[in-house]
Design an enzyme around this catalytic site. Structure first.
Site, PDB file in Angstrom:
ATOM      1  N   HIS A 233       0.857  -1.186   0.000  1.00 16.67           N
ATOM      2  CA  HIS A 233       0.000   0.000   0.000  1.00 16.67           C
ATOM      3  C   HIS A 233       0.899   1.244   0.000  1.00 16.67           C
ATOM      4  CE1 HIS A 233      -2.318   3.163   1.988  1.00 16.67           C
ATOM      5  NE2 HIS A 233      -3.421   2.508   1.725  1.00 16.67           N
ATOM      6  N   ARG A 276      -2.829   1.147  -4.384  1.00 13.30           N
ATOM      7  CA  ARG A 276      -2.578  -0.302  -4.406  1.00 13.30           C
ATOM      8  C   ARG A 276      -2.885  -0.816  -5.794  1.00 13.30           C
ATOM      9  NH1 ARG A 276      -6.653  -2.407  -0.070  1.00 13.30           N
ATOM     10  NH2 ARG A 276      -7.400  -0.271   0.032  1.00 13.30           N
ATOM     11  N   LYS A 279      -6.413  -0.578  -7.828  1.00 14.07           N
ATOM     12  CA  LYS A 279      -7.263   0.461  -7.243  1.00 14.07           C
ATOM     13  C   LYS A 279      -7.306   1.660  -8.192  1.00 14.07           C
ATOM     14  CE  LYS A 279      -8.335   0.684  -3.165  1.00 14.07           C
ATOM     15  NZ  LYS A 279      -9.637   0.556  -2.503  1.00 14.07           N
ATOM     16  N   ASP A 282      -5.792   8.383  -7.233  1.00 13.55           N
ATOM     17  CA  ASP A 282      -6.192   9.266  -6.140  1.00 13.55           C
ATOM     18  C   ASP A 282      -5.085  10.301  -5.949  1.00 13.55           C
ATOM     19  OD1 ASP A 282      -6.627  10.517  -3.686  1.00 13.55           O
ATOM     20  OD2 ASP A 282      -7.239   8.686  -2.644  1.00 13.55           O
ATOM     21  N   CYS A 284      -3.982  12.053  -3.545  1.00 12.75           N
ATOM     22  CA  CYS A 284      -3.088  12.063  -2.381  1.00 12.75           C
ATOM     23  C   CYS A 284      -1.875  11.161  -2.592  1.00 12.75           C
ATOM     24  CB  CYS A 284      -3.829  11.723  -1.095  1.00 12.75           C
ATOM     25  SG  CYS A 284      -4.523  10.079  -1.022  1.00 12.75           S
ATOM     26  N   TYR A 285      -2.032  10.142  -3.459  1.00  8.81           N
ATOM     27  CA  TYR A 285      -0.879   9.258  -3.725  1.00  8.81           C
ATOM     28  C   TYR A 285       0.166   9.940  -4.591  1.00  8.81           C
ATOM     29  CZ  TYR A 285      -3.425   5.742  -1.309  1.00  8.81           C
ATOM     30  OH  TYR A 285      -4.088   5.079  -0.311  1.00  8.81           O
ATOM     31  N   ASP A 337      -9.158  14.314  -4.579  1.00 11.04           N
ATOM     32  CA  ASP A 337      -8.792  12.946  -4.945  1.00 11.04           C
ATOM     33  C   ASP A 337      -8.853  12.741  -6.471  1.00 11.04           C
ATOM     34  OD1 ASP A 337      -9.392  10.280  -5.692  1.00 11.04           O
ATOM     35  OD2 ASP A 337     -10.460   9.812  -3.857  1.00 11.04           O
ATOM     36  N   ASP A 344     -10.586  18.840   0.147  1.00  9.05           N
ATOM     37  CA  ASP A 344     -10.359  18.827   1.592  1.00  9.05           C
ATOM     38  C   ASP A 344      -8.894  19.171   1.839  1.00  9.05           C
ATOM     39  OD1 ASP A 344      -8.732  16.276   1.922  1.00  9.05           O
ATOM     40  OD2 ASP A 344     -10.495  15.474   0.915  1.00  9.05           O
ATOM     41  N   HIS A 347      -6.218  16.281   0.999  1.00  8.53           N
ATOM     42  CA  HIS A 347      -5.855  16.148  -0.421  1.00  8.53           C
ATOM     43  C   HIS A 347      -5.159  17.403  -0.948  1.00  8.53           C
ATOM     44  CE1 HIS A 347      -8.506  12.612  -0.227  1.00  8.53           C
ATOM     45  NE2 HIS A 347      -7.663  12.163  -1.145  1.00  8.53           N
TER      46      HIS A 347
HETATM   47 ZN   LIG Z   1      -6.802  10.205  -1.275  1.00  9.40          ZN
END
Ligand SMILES: [Zn+2]
Length: 419
Positions: A233, A276, A279, A282, A284-285, A337, A344, A347
């Site tokens: 992850h 991952r 998935k 996103d 934030c990654y 995201d 938010d 993020h």
């Molecule tokens: Zn995220």
């Protein structure tokens, strides 16, 4: 730098070849993936129709207004983050420093006073005043205070008690629980290593057996899971790897399999990263995954790997910048995201951190910038281990290294092992 001649990757004819192919086997995952690609294709197309000379812009002013307001006022939607208040301070302060926006001295001082109220009488910081100390808000509070970087900020941290707290959550096998009586996972090791190294409280025994516990979290995929045996992850992989870098043991990891795993997490069509395997992308990654590449680059460079680039990280930096600038910005400020999600502060912080990583290769003599769009899109660089600006890391280290390392007290020695 004139980037107007650089065509956007997402507008190339061949870009459609990167779309996901389900080999005529529909699964829940493949349907979701196609939906996301569709929504992103639409964002790209709308942008293309409206801009003849595409220079995606970072909405600096809007992000600044959104962030500044968040330091003083949060909507009801943030009630669920009542146990993460130091995180909100860190996410906002770090986003502001990336945008090169100074925080007024009076606001900085108020943040120091608030974080002092979150410090537990037993050491470490809690998610809010009167709550129990926990490693995650401890990491956030120490980072926030180091970003502020004033004497008042540094003086908030009770280093002796912080060390007592870290011993109270240390386990016999080298791992750490997030809080007394809480769960073990690799986030805790990173939080502990980060705050201990920034504030100069690493004793000879604090991280005994920790590196050997961390390497047990690396699995056959190449990334790390939260605890040994779990799926790889992005967040956990960053935490474990950054902790190993802090402890000077990154070479105990299988760096090549880690590199292969993380490089494969950048999405072919979207340009952003997934957390991952299988998935969805996103924002934030953009930090948790892309932030691994500087750590790996440096570790492999130390090994004398002569094939390494001296100009770019081992991911597509332009593609990530396109994803963040085109798909993750709320027009009213704040980042998110993926298209369709709401903004938010979490993020916002990690999209901007990832954008900074994608813009800046290396440091000092080897620094090389790749800024997509106008120069006004340029963010300040971020330190890939601590995720605060490098000069704030240097300043904190210089300050705390003048102070003696506290000794482990009786109270900490006698704390029962809760494992
Ligand atoms: Zn995220």
């Amino acid at each position: 730098m004139d980037n107007s001649v650089t065509p956007l990757r997402c507008f190339r004819e061949c870009h459609a070849l990167e779309l996901f192919k389900d080999d005529s086997v529909k699964t829940v995952t493949s349907v979701e993936q196609k939906k996301v690609e569709c929504s992103i294709q639409e964002v790209f197309s709308v942008y293309q129709q409206n801009h003849t000379l595409p220079q995606p812009a970072l909405l600096r002013e809007q992000h600044y207004v959104y962030l500044k307001k968040g330091l003083r006022h949060l909507s009801d939607a943030y009630e669920c983050l009542d146990a993460s208040r130091p995180w909100l301070c860190y996410w906002i302060l770090h986003s502001l420093e990336l945008l090169d926006e100074p925080v007024p001295a009076s606001v900085a001082s108020d943040v120091c006073k608030f974080l002092a109220c979150c410090q537990s009488p037993t050491g470490g910081f809690a998610g809010g005043p009167g709550q129990h100390a926990h490693l995650a808000p401890t990491y956030a509070a120490v980072n926030a205070l180091c970003i502020i970087g004033t004497q008042e900020a540094y003086d908030v941290i009770d280093r002796q008690k912080l060390l007592d707290f870290l011993y109270s959550v240390k386990q016999a096998d080298g791992s750490f629980v997030m809080h007394v009586g809480g769960e073990v996972d690799v986030r805790s090791v990173y939080c502990a290593a980060s705050v201990a190294s920034l504030t100069n409280i690493i004793t000879p025994t604090l991280f005994n057996d920790t590196p050997s516990w961390i390497i047990r979290c690396q699995n056959w995929e190449g990334g790390l899971g939260g605890v040994p045996g779990l799926e790889a992850h992005g967040g956990y992989t960053f935490c474990g790897t950054a902790a190993m870098v802090i402890l000077g043991r990154e070479h105990m990891l299988d760096l090549k399999s880690l590199l292969r795993w993380v490089a494969s997490r950048q999405m072919r069509f979207e340009g952003g990263f997934q957390g991952r395997c299988n998935k969805l992308v996103d924002g934030c990654y953009s930090f948790w995954q892309a932030g691994l590449l500087p750590l790996l680059h440096r570790a492999l460079f130390k090994d004398g790997d002569s094939t390494l680039s001296m100009m770019s990280w081992m991911f597509d930096q332009q593609a990530l910048q396109e994803y963040i600038l085109l798909c993750c910005q709320n027009p009213a400020g704040g980042l998110l995201d993926k298209p369709g999600k709401s903004r938010d502060f979490y993020h916002t912080c990690y999209c901007l951190s990832g954008l900074s990583i994608a813009q800046h290769f290396g440091s000092r003599d080897f620094h090389h910038e790749l800024i997509l769009g106008a120069d006004e899109n340029r963010l300040a660089p971020t330190h890939p281990v601590y995720n605060i600006c490098p000069e704030k890391v240097a300043q904190a280290v210089e300050h705390f290294h003048k102070l003696p390392i506290p000794v482990q007290t009786e109270a900490a020695i006698n704390t029962p092992d809760t494992s």
